[in-house]
Design a protein around this motif. Sequence first.
Motif, PDB file in Angstrom:
ATOM      1  N   ALA A   1      11.581  14.304  57.347  1.00 39.74           N
ATOM      2  CA  ALA A   1      13.175  14.453  56.909  1.00 39.74           C
ATOM      3  C   ALA A   1      14.062  15.362  57.464  1.00 39.74           C
ATOM      4  CB  ALA A   1      13.339  14.856  55.240  1.00 39.74           C
ATOM      5  N   ARG A   2      15.194  15.193  57.774  1.00 38.49           N
ATOM      6  CA  ARG A   2      16.231  15.828  58.368  1.00 38.49           C
ATOM      7  C   ARG A   2      16.534  17.183  57.635  1.00 38.49           C
ATOM      8  NH1 ARG A   2      21.467  12.935  59.333  1.00 38.49           N
ATOM      9  NH2 ARG A   2      20.574  12.123  61.069  1.00 38.49           N
TER      10      ARG A   2
ATOM     11  N   GLN B   1      13.085  19.528  57.599  1.00 42.73           N
ATOM     12  CA  GLN B   1      14.148  19.983  58.893  1.00 42.73           C
ATOM     13  C   GLN B   1      13.715  19.326  60.230  1.00 42.73           C
ATOM     14  OE1 GLN B   1      16.502  21.588  57.528  1.00 42.73           O
ATOM     15  NE2 GLN B   1      15.302  21.933  55.607  1.00 42.73           N
ATOM     16  N   ALA B   2      13.148  18.005  60.118  1.00 40.56           N
ATOM     17  CA  ALA B   2      12.622  17.437  61.077  1.00 40.56           C
ATOM     18  C   ALA B   2      13.707  16.236  61.625  1.00 40.56           C
ATOM     19  CB  ALA B   2      11.270  16.802  60.879  1.00 40.56           C
ATOM     20  N   ASP B   3      14.656  16.453  62.464  1.00 37.71           N
ATOM     21  CA  ASP B   3      15.620  15.369  62.560  1.00 37.71           C
ATOM     22  C   ASP B   3      15.048  14.346  63.526  1.00 37.71           C
ATOM     23  OD1 ASP B   3      18.011  14.044  62.809  1.00 37.71           O
ATOM     24  OD2 ASP B   3      19.098  15.744  63.589  1.00 37.71           O
TER      25      ASP B   3
ATOM     26  N   SER C   1      14.642  19.284  67.839  1.00 36.60           N
ATOM     27  CA  SER C   1      13.933  20.299  68.431  1.00 36.60           C
ATOM     28  C   SER C   1      12.837  20.206  69.566  1.00 36.60           C
ATOM     29  CB  SER C   1      13.235  21.239  67.031  1.00 36.60           C
ATOM     30  OG  SER C   1      12.073  20.485  66.744  1.00 36.60           O
ATOM     31  N   GLY C   2      12.392  18.787  70.007  1.00 33.97           N
ATOM     32  CA  GLY C   2      11.583  18.427  70.845  1.00 33.97           C
ATOM     33  C   GLY C   2      10.200  18.418  70.486  1.00 33.97           C
ATOM     34  N   ALA C   3      10.079  18.522  69.060  1.00 31.52           N
ATOM     35  CA  ALA C   3       8.459  18.284  68.621  1.00 31.52           C
ATOM     36  C   ALA C   3       8.323  16.758  68.516  1.00 31.52           C
ATOM     37  CB  ALA C   3       8.456  18.734  67.255  1.00 31.52           C
TER      38      ALA C   3
END
Length: 394
Positions: free
Chosen positions: A177-178, A207-209, A222-224
């Motif tokens: 989730a963002r 916090q995973a957009d 973030s590049g992950a």
Amino acid sequence: MKHRIVILGAGYAGATAAGRLAKRLHRDDVEITLVNADPDFVERVRLHQLAAGQDLPVRSLRKMFAGTGVEVRIAWVDSVDADRKTVELIGEQGAETLAYDTLVYALGSTVADFGAPGVVEHAHQVASKQAALRLRERLNQLRADETVLIVGGGLTSIEIATEIAEARPDLKVAVAARGGVGDWLDEKAQSHLRGAFERFGITVHEQADVTRVAEDGVATRSGAKILAQMTVWTAGFDVHPIAAASTLTVSATGRIVVDATQRSVSHPDVYAIGDAAHAAGVGGKTLRMGCATASPMAWLGADAIAARLAGREVPNAPIGYNSQCISLGRRDAILQKVTKEDQPTSKVDVGRKAARMKELICSIAAWCVRHPTLLAPSRRRRVETGAAASVETV
Ligand SMILES: Cc1cc2nc3c(=O)[nH]c(=O)nc-3n(C[C@H](O)[C@H](O)[C@H](O)COP(=O)(O)OP(=O)(O)OC[C@H]3O[C@@H](n4cnc5c(N)ncnc54)[C@H](O)[C@@H]3O)c2cc1C
């Protein structure tokens, strides 16, 4: 000549409005046509259940409306010409033009990909019956220990993640989730949600957009990279582009802008209800897409149409909310009480009691649609002479 009412879409909003109009208006005065792409009523609030392997009852729209005076037309709505007052359909007999005096637009919504590359090609979703069935087929192909990643932190994400985790405990289920997952809920509800996710073994990436979906997982801003054998996209809903392609006034997101009676602000002979409508509720806040919004909008819109045609006072009580009910599999749920403006309060029910409530709410919503003419009080009004003209010019 009878007043022609055409209703586009037979979901919670359109089917409810059709039944209510049939109950409110006299058959000698009106011709009610309900157009829908699917021949059956789709219980959209249960599509995560369908996707996870449960079978839902099949309810033919033609059978539901038999004897009500509503003509069900199975057809795809291609476009609306709100100035000529016609709708282009592609139906069982090919392309045809349907003319109306009053139009009720209730085509619902679809999944929003927000332009993220790879969503259409690689992600599954649950916004329609066909999509839920495709998801179910892919889920059946997954082997033990493979990962299903759900993108989104809202209600649909929570419901599909827990439903899959319960149905397939052999799989790894993750949510990205963002922001946070369910972070708008009251603390008690959030705490219960965390506990349920832990119990199901659901991994949460907050916090995973997510900006891109690929065959083997997703990439974040973030590049992950989060690896998964299957991705389910639940990041939001979008409306069909049909209204925005017409001359109707629409919001920035393509929903038809309506007044307090669900009537289009640009075309007085058009009403919009359900996910397709942009309306203000109690406190002036834009109403969210939801079954909880679609049914009251349908009652309000149908009653306003009937009142205007009969030359009576038009009701316009603003729509407010009562609760948000989120299933966590079949035996657990969160019943979050909200203010009329949809703000969570500290009143929260969880567990089996909440699950029973959720089941009851879904069943009642479908029952109301299945018995479209039973609930509205039987006060059939005659259409006033010249009412069609007054609808056009008010
Ligand atoms: C998995 C899931 C769970 C949900 N859970 C909840 C919940 O718990 N609570 C809640 O409030 N909301 C929930 N929702 C949202 C809710 O389902 C929708 O807000 C609701 O269905 C909107 O009703 P509607 O009548 O506007 O649209 P829909 O129910 O989508 O109906 C639209 C109808 O129009 C038809 N249609 C669309 N385009 C065309 C076309 N071009 N031509 C012909 N026919 C067309 C469709 O086939 C459909 O029958 C959930 C949604 C999903 C997907």
